[in-house]
Design a protein around this motif. Structure first.
Motif, PDB file in Angstrom:
ATOM      1  N   ARG A 113      49.171  45.307  32.341  1.00 36.04           N
ATOM      2  CA  ARG A 113      49.968  44.192  31.815  1.00 36.04           C
ATOM      3  C   ARG A 113      49.482  43.174  32.495  1.00 36.04           C
ATOM      4  O   ARG A 113      49.179  43.369  33.734  1.00 36.04           O
ATOM      5  CB  ARG A 113      51.633  44.786  32.349  1.00 36.04           C
ATOM      6  CG  ARG A 113      51.782  44.500  34.419  1.00 36.04           C
ATOM      7  CD  ARG A 113      53.191  45.256  34.046  1.00 36.04           C
ATOM      8  NE  ARG A 113      53.231  44.953  35.936  1.00 36.04           N
ATOM      9  CZ  ARG A 113      53.443  45.627  36.758  1.00 36.04           C
ATOM     10  NH1 ARG A 113      52.758  47.037  36.402  1.00 36.04           N
ATOM     11  NH2 ARG A 113      53.813  45.365  37.615  1.00 36.04           N
ATOM     12  N   LEU A 114      49.503  41.875  31.935  1.00 34.81           N
ATOM     13  CA  LEU A 114      49.527  40.769  32.019  1.00 34.81           C
ATOM     14  C   LEU A 114      50.902  40.331  32.933  1.00 34.81           C
ATOM     15  O   LEU A 114      51.441  40.378  32.443  1.00 34.81           O
ATOM     16  CB  LEU A 114      48.514  40.291  31.438  1.00 34.81           C
ATOM     17  CG  LEU A 114      48.669  38.662  32.012  1.00 34.81           C
ATOM     18  CD1 LEU A 114      47.208  38.408  32.380  1.00 34.81           C
ATOM     19  CD2 LEU A 114      48.640  37.623  29.945  1.00 34.81           C
ATOM     20  N   ILE A 129      46.571  40.914  36.175  1.00 37.71           N
ATOM     21  CA  ILE A 129      46.090  42.275  35.818  1.00 37.71           C
ATOM     22  C   ILE A 129      46.299  43.021  36.726  1.00 37.71           C
ATOM     23  O   ILE A 129      46.273  42.752  37.812  1.00 37.71           O
ATOM     24  CB  ILE A 129      44.650  42.196  34.711  1.00 37.71           C
ATOM     25  CG1 ILE A 129      45.115  41.314  34.289  1.00 37.71           C
ATOM     26  CG2 ILE A 129      44.962  43.387  34.269  1.00 37.71           C
ATOM     27  CD1 ILE A 129      43.032  41.251  33.333  1.00 37.71           C
ATOM     28  N   ALA A 130      48.120  43.819  36.508  1.00 33.64           N
ATOM     29  CA  ALA A 130      48.498  45.065  36.987  1.00 33.64           C
ATOM     30  C   ALA A 130      48.111  46.184  36.199  1.00 33.64           C
ATOM     31  O   ALA A 130      49.104  45.959  35.334  1.00 33.64           O
ATOM     32  CB  ALA A 130      49.998  44.308  37.609  1.00 33.64           C
ATOM     33  N   SER A 131      48.342  47.339  37.692  1.00 33.81           N
ATOM     34  CA  SER A 131      48.450  48.261  36.664  1.00 33.81           C
ATOM     35  C   SER A 131      48.350  49.946  37.900  1.00 33.81           C
ATOM     36  O   SER A 131      47.563  49.004  39.017  1.00 33.81           O
ATOM     37  CB  SER A 131      47.296  49.417  35.405  1.00 33.81           C
ATOM     38  OG  SER A 131      47.007  50.019  35.288  1.00 33.81           O
ATOM     39  N   HIS A 132      49.313  50.245  38.234  1.00 33.80           N
ATOM     40  CA  HIS A 132      49.263  51.304  39.172  1.00 33.80           C
ATOM     41  C   HIS A 132      48.694  51.041  40.848  1.00 33.80           C
ATOM     42  O   HIS A 132      47.552  51.507  40.814  1.00 33.80           O
ATOM     43  CB  HIS A 132      48.811  52.356  38.839  1.00 33.80           C
ATOM     44  CG  HIS A 132      48.367  53.015  37.593  1.00 33.80           C
ATOM     45  ND1 HIS A 132      47.863  52.742  36.135  1.00 33.80           N
ATOM     46  CD2 HIS A 132      49.274  54.639  37.207  1.00 33.80           C
ATOM     47  CE1 HIS A 132      48.524  53.620  35.752  1.00 33.80           C
ATOM     48  NE2 HIS A 132      49.692  54.776  35.650  1.00 33.80           N
ATOM     49  N   LEU A 136      44.961  42.034  39.698  1.00 35.04           N
ATOM     50  CA  LEU A 136      43.785  41.649  40.087  1.00 35.04           C
ATOM     51  C   LEU A 136      44.233  40.119  39.332  1.00 35.04           C
ATOM     52  O   LEU A 136      44.310  39.591  38.544  1.00 35.04           O
ATOM     53  CB  LEU A 136      42.497  41.685  39.542  1.00 35.04           C
ATOM     54  CG  LEU A 136      41.406  41.616  38.895  1.00 35.04           C
ATOM     55  CD1 LEU A 136      40.505  41.709  40.757  1.00 35.04           C
ATOM     56  CD2 LEU A 136      40.584  41.810  37.953  1.00 35.04           C
ATOM     57  N   ASP A 137      43.450  39.174  40.128  1.00 35.26           N
ATOM     58  CA  ASP A 137      44.170  37.730  40.107  1.00 35.26           C
ATOM     59  C   ASP A 137      42.384  37.245  38.775  1.00 35.26           C
ATOM     60  O   ASP A 137      41.844  37.674  39.250  1.00 35.26           O
ATOM     61  CB  ASP A 137      43.671  36.456  40.821  1.00 35.26           C
ATOM     62  CG  ASP A 137      45.493  36.665  41.629  1.00 35.26           C
ATOM     63  OD1 ASP A 137      46.448  37.119  41.356  1.00 35.26           O
ATOM     64  OD2 ASP A 137      44.869  36.135  42.712  1.00 35.26           O
ATOM     65  N   ILE A 138      43.189  36.445  37.486  1.00 29.96           N
ATOM     66  CA  ILE A 138      41.766  35.601  36.842  1.00 29.96           C
ATOM     67  C   ILE A 138      42.418  34.829  36.465  1.00 29.96           C
ATOM     68  O   ILE A 138      43.028  34.493  36.488  1.00 29.96           O
ATOM     69  CB  ILE A 138      41.402  37.289  35.328  1.00 29.96           C
ATOM     70  CG1 ILE A 138      42.770  37.224  35.055  1.00 29.96           C
ATOM     71  CG2 ILE A 138      41.298  38.443  36.071  1.00 29.96           C
ATOM     72  CD1 ILE A 138      43.454  37.602  33.386  1.00 29.96           C
TER      73      ILE A 138
END
Length: 166
Positions: A113-114, A129-132, A136-138
């Motif tokens: 998810r964003l 972006i995140a998951s589980h 991570l920053d982008i």
């Protein structure tokens, strides 16, 4: 008749983006700016030389070197970029540093998810972006309006992946 390339269609990119820092001054513009600074420094240094303050001339040369060094560091930092690719089965982010060192991160696009952080004036201040439990920053180097357009396109790509049949 099917072609038998199920793996090809499975891994065909649905979304790709290359995020890179914006630099408003082109190399030609940089050369023009440096010529103007050198010319200005020369004439001001000449004026100081003529009134007998010749040691000041060396400081004008030092200023030119420091300005050129600062621009070179800035242009070196502009070599960094991020590549984002979304397929049916993978979300891959590759971050390349100014030195050329590359790191790759992978997520499942169905679960990713964003996350968007906004400032009080509604501008996006951070994308991640995140998951589980991983985050991570982008696009840290993007301007707020560039973050906005990337967020819209990327969110649409993730929604498209989730809408595809399994």
């Amino acid at each position: 008749m099917t072609s038998g390339n199920a793996a090809e269609t499975e891994d065909a990119p649905l979304f790709t983006a290359r995020l890179s820092p914006y630099r408003s001054l082109s190399p030609a513009g940089f050369n023009l700016l440096m010529m103007a600074i050198v010319g200005l420094s020369f004439f001001i240094g000449l004026a100081f030389w003529l009134i007998g303050a010749w040691p000041v001339v060396g400081f004008f040369g030092l200023d030119i070197l420091l300005i050129q060094f600062a621009f070179r560091v800035n242009y070196r930092a502009a070599r960094a970029f991020e590549e984002v690719e979304v397929t049916r089965s993978a979300l891959t982010i590759r971050k390349v540093s100014p030195s050329g060192r590359s790191r790759e991160f992978g997520f499942n696009p169905y679960w990713a998810r964003l996350e968007i952080d906004r400032q009080p004036d509604r501008l996006i201040s951070r994308l991640s972006i995140a998951s589980h439990g991983k985050r991570l920053d982008i696009g840290k180097f993007l301007a707020p309006n560039e973050r906005e357009s990337f967020a819209a396109a990327f969110s649409a790509a993730l929604a498209k992946v989730r809408a595809l049949p399994a």
